[in-house]
Design a protein around this motif. Structure first.
Motif, PDB file in Angstrom:
ATOM      1  N   LEU A 145       0.804  -1.210   0.000  1.00 26.39           N
ATOM      2  CA  LEU A 145       0.000   0.000   0.000  1.00 26.39           C
ATOM      3  C   LEU A 145       0.845   1.272   0.000  1.00 26.39           C
ATOM      4  CD1 LEU A 145      -2.861  -0.830   2.521  1.00 26.39           C
ATOM      5  CD2 LEU A 145      -2.985  -0.778   0.057  1.00 26.39           C
ATOM      6  N   LEU A 180      -0.769   3.934  -4.172  1.00 26.56           N
ATOM      7  CA  LEU A 180      -1.768   5.002  -4.167  1.00 26.56           C
ATOM      8  C   LEU A 180      -1.148   6.239  -4.794  1.00 26.56           C
ATOM      9  CD1 LEU A 180      -2.992   4.410  -0.516  1.00 26.56           C
ATOM     10  CD2 LEU A 180      -4.193   3.762  -2.582  1.00 26.56           C
ATOM     11  N   TYR A 201      -1.937   9.239   5.467  1.00 21.54           N
ATOM     12  CA  TYR A 201      -1.667   9.558   4.070  1.00 21.54           C
ATOM     13  C   TYR A 201      -2.014  11.021   3.826  1.00 21.54           C
ATOM     14  CZ  TYR A 201      -1.282   4.602   2.938  1.00 21.54           C
ATOM     15  OH  TYR A 201      -0.887   3.288   2.874  1.00 21.54           O
ATOM     16  N   VAL A 210      -8.155   2.598  -2.353  1.00 17.17           N
ATOM     17  CA  VAL A 210      -7.537   1.624  -1.451  1.00 17.17           C
ATOM     18  C   VAL A 210      -8.307   0.296  -1.422  1.00 17.17           C
ATOM     19  CG1 VAL A 210      -8.654   2.206   0.776  1.00 17.17           C
ATOM     20  CG2 VAL A 210      -6.276   1.484   0.727  1.00 17.17           C
TER      21      VAL A 210
END
Length: 179
Positions: free
Chosen positions: A1, A5, A34, A167
């Motif tokens: 992850l 993104l 984030y 996500v």
């Protein structure tokens, strides 16, 4: 992850408090911040994965723990969130909360590689057939939080929806690879 993104950059990794981790006993978890590199929005992502609910407590609903931490629920709904490239939308709980003049938006849902659902009581209904058929009762709680800075909050809500839509497929892919 971390790198999957594109407009979102991981800005901080956190650990659960030892007492919380001992209470929940997740097999794995992510607690990460984030930042939207284009719009400046910030998101906190929490994913707690439980391999089996047979010997553990399992996910603890944010609808319980956040108010217990002093957050007042100002609105709550079950919504469906669009996922780019998919016709199906994901069900999620949406909570607007406030505490000491701060406001935040919370999305959360439950997910494994076979299903996604919003309501806690559905977990047992959905996982019992999995336990019988596949001998599995794995589940994850996914929670996304963003602070609400503006009066209308439209840009933060849009940003949070966009993050969630981005996500979700990555999490689905990860959960599918666990087994």
């Amino acid at each position: 992850l971390h790198d999957a993104l594109p407009i979102w950059k991981a800005s901080g990794e956190e650990s659960m408090a030892a007492a919380t981790e001992e209470y929940l006993k997740p097999d794995e978890y992510i607690l990460r911040d984030y930042v939207d590199q284009q719009g400046g929005s910030s998101i906190n992502l929490f994913v707690a994965y439980f391999k089996s609910l047979q010997n553990t407590y399992g996910p603890h609903s944010p609808s319980v723990c956040l108010p217990a931490a002093g957050w007042l629920v100002t609105s709550s709904n079950i919504i469906t969130i669009p996922v780019p490239g998919q016709t199906a939308r994901i069900p999620a709980n949406e909570y607007m909360m406030e505490k000491s003049g701060e406001r935040m938006l919370v999305f959360y849902w439950y997910q494994n590689d076979r299903d996604t659902w919003a309501q806690e009581f559905h977990a047992k209904l959905r996982l019992l057939p999995d336990l019988i058929r596949y001998r599995r009762s794995d589940v994850s709680l996914v929670r996304v939080i963003t602070p609400l800075r503006s009066a209308t909050s439209e840009s933060e809500v849009t940003s949070c929806l966009r993050f969630t839509g981005t996500v979700y497929p990555l999490l689905a892919q990860r959960f599918a690879s666990v087994h």
